[in-house]
Write an enzyme that holds these catalytic residues in place. Structure first.
Site, PDB file in Angstrom:
ATOM      1  N   HIS A 195      92.947  44.344 -24.612  1.00 20.35           N
ATOM      2  CA  HIS A 195      93.949  45.261 -23.716  1.00 20.35           C
ATOM      3  C   HIS A 195      95.100  46.463 -25.378  1.00 20.35           C
ATOM      4  O   HIS A 195      95.543  46.831 -25.017  1.00 20.35           O
ATOM      5  CB  HIS A 195      94.874  44.979 -23.044  1.00 20.35           C
ATOM      6  CG  HIS A 195      94.233  44.305 -21.420  1.00 20.35           C
ATOM      7  ND1 HIS A 195      94.240  44.928 -20.403  1.00 20.35           N
ATOM      8  CD2 HIS A 195      94.243  43.330 -21.199  1.00 20.35           C
ATOM      9  CE1 HIS A 195      93.823  44.293 -19.419  1.00 20.35           C
ATOM     10  NE2 HIS A 195      93.410  43.385 -19.527  1.00 20.35           N
ATOM     11  N   TYR A 202      99.841  35.326 -26.917  1.00 24.82           N
ATOM     12  CA  TYR A 202     100.377  37.050 -26.836  1.00 24.82           C
ATOM     13  C   TYR A 202     101.001  36.588 -28.231  1.00 24.82           C
ATOM     14  O   TYR A 202     101.061  37.916 -28.665  1.00 24.82           O
ATOM     15  CB  TYR A 202     100.865  37.167 -25.175  1.00 24.82           C
ATOM     16  CG  TYR A 202     100.293  37.586 -24.073  1.00 24.82           C
ATOM     17  CD1 TYR A 202      98.968  37.341 -24.588  1.00 24.82           C
ATOM     18  CD2 TYR A 202     100.861  37.697 -22.874  1.00 24.82           C
ATOM     19  CE1 TYR A 202      97.893  37.909 -22.846  1.00 24.82           C
ATOM     20  CE2 TYR A 202     100.560  38.298 -22.202  1.00 24.82           C
ATOM     21  CZ  TYR A 202      99.012  38.052 -21.788  1.00 24.82           C
ATOM     22  OH  TYR A 202      97.867  38.639 -20.720  1.00 24.82           O
TER      23      TYR A 202
END
Length: 367
Positions: free
Chosen positions: A74, A341
């Site tokens: 992303h 993440y």
């Protein structure tokens, strides 16, 4: 499950700094430490072949190249700010402060999947919306959602194997069909999830997309009763079909920039409450139709910003940053996502950056 709720709702119609995020990560450092060991699936043994956050982050870099200063997945994105107006209905299922009546500020990020920060927009690319709620008691709630009805993988290993199988072949620019067929034979849940996704074509843009937090979580009410939930954002805009042709390289982002400049975008935040037997460990499986839904309020995005220091570019939308009253389920992807993440955030925080491919002012000046 979701379609009936979406139709019914559609018919009725504090920025977080990089320093703040680092402090937040420090606060959940214990979680991150558990995550790394929790999803290795090495049966208690760390082996050279053990699946780690670094290996998954490395795989994204190998597939799309290393782009310093950007997320490993992303990568292409747009910062946003707004607020959440809770109607108080969520207090029936959770003691979380976010569900008490009132307004809290929200930092958001629109994004497209993939590791290329300047990739051309395409309707078939998975769209993301991350939100960070800044709660009045000092807690935070972060959630990263996508516009898919189900996730394509049930385990971190399945996700990693799909990345391997999806690597484009130089001659065709597409995955090797034999490798993909072999992967799908070994992961039938992914093949089934792909069929479900095909039955839910994308809409015209970010503003009319339904975004789902596909993993299950648990909520606890004032009486101490715990129930499984999933959540989604249902747009107040009427969904339109996706563009047949690509209007421009950044058309999805350009459209949302122009839309927010004209008027705020709004979504209804809806909780779906699971029942005994509903799978909480497998994000590839939708819950049955007719499950109880609770419309808990409205998320409003009233401003978007080019990604830069101090806005959503620097926010880690860790799904395990949760307020009291919401907790993780037994879905193994949650620990994996949190750990990967964190690894991605650590890497990009120590790298030089370059400007985003999406520039708000350029789009507004061209109107």
């Amino acid at each position: 499950m979701a379609d009936d709720t979406e139709r019914r709702i559609l018919r009725s119609r504090t920025d977080i700094s990089r320093r703040g995020v680092l402090l937040g990560l420090a606060a959940v450092g214990g979680i991150a430490a558990v995550d790394v060991g929790g999803f290795l699936y090495a049966k208690g043994r760390l082996t050279p072949d053990a699946l780690t956050p670094s290996r998954i982050a490395d795989r994204f870099e190998q597939l799309g190249g290393k782009h310093e200063g950007f997320r490993r997945n992303h990568a292409k994105g747009l910062s946003a700010t707004g607020h959440f107006d809770s109607n108080g209905a969520g207090a029936a299922v959770s003691t979380a402060v976010v569900f008490q009546p009132g307004r809290v500020p929200v930092t958001g990020r629109f994004s497209l999947s993939g590791s290329l920060p300047d990739a051309a927009d395409a309707s078939a690319t998975v769209r993301g919306l991350g939100l960070a709620f800044a709660l009045p008691n000092g807690e935070q709630w972060r959630t990263a959602m996508v516009n898919l009805p189900v996730f394509l993988d049930s385990t971190p290993h399945g996700f990693y194997e799909r990345l391997l199988a999806s690597k484009p072949v130089a001659a065709t620019g597409k995955p090797d069909p034999e490798k993909m067929a072999d992967f799908l034979a070994r992961y039938p849940e992914t093949a089934a999830a792909m069929q479900v996704v095909r039955q839910h074509p994308p809409t015209s843009g970010f503003g009319d997309s339904t975004f789902r937090g596909l993993n299950a979580f648990r909520v606890t009410d004032a009486a101490g009763v715990t129930a499984p939930v999933r959540w989604m954002l249902v747009p107040e805009r009427r969904p339109l079909p996706a563009h047949q042709a690509q209007p421009g390289k950044n058309y999805l982002f350009d459209e949302v920039i122009r839309a927010v400049a004209a008027e705020p975008l709004r979504w209804r935040l809806v909780l779906t409450v699971g029942e005994p037997g509903d799978p909480t460990h497998d994000a590839t499986k939708a819950w049955p139709e007719g499950r109880r839904t609770v419309d808990v309020g409205t998320v409003t995005i009233d401003s978007v910003q080019t990604e830069e220091a101090g806005n959503a570019r620097d926010v880690n939308f860790d799904p395990l940053v949760l307020p009291a009253g919401i907790s993780a389920s037994d879905d193994p992807l949650l620990n994996a996502r949190s750990a990967v993440y964190a690894r991605s955030f650590t890497r990009r925080s120590g790298e030089p950056t370059r400007p985003s491919a999406v520039t708000v002012q350029e789009v507004l000046d061209a109107r």
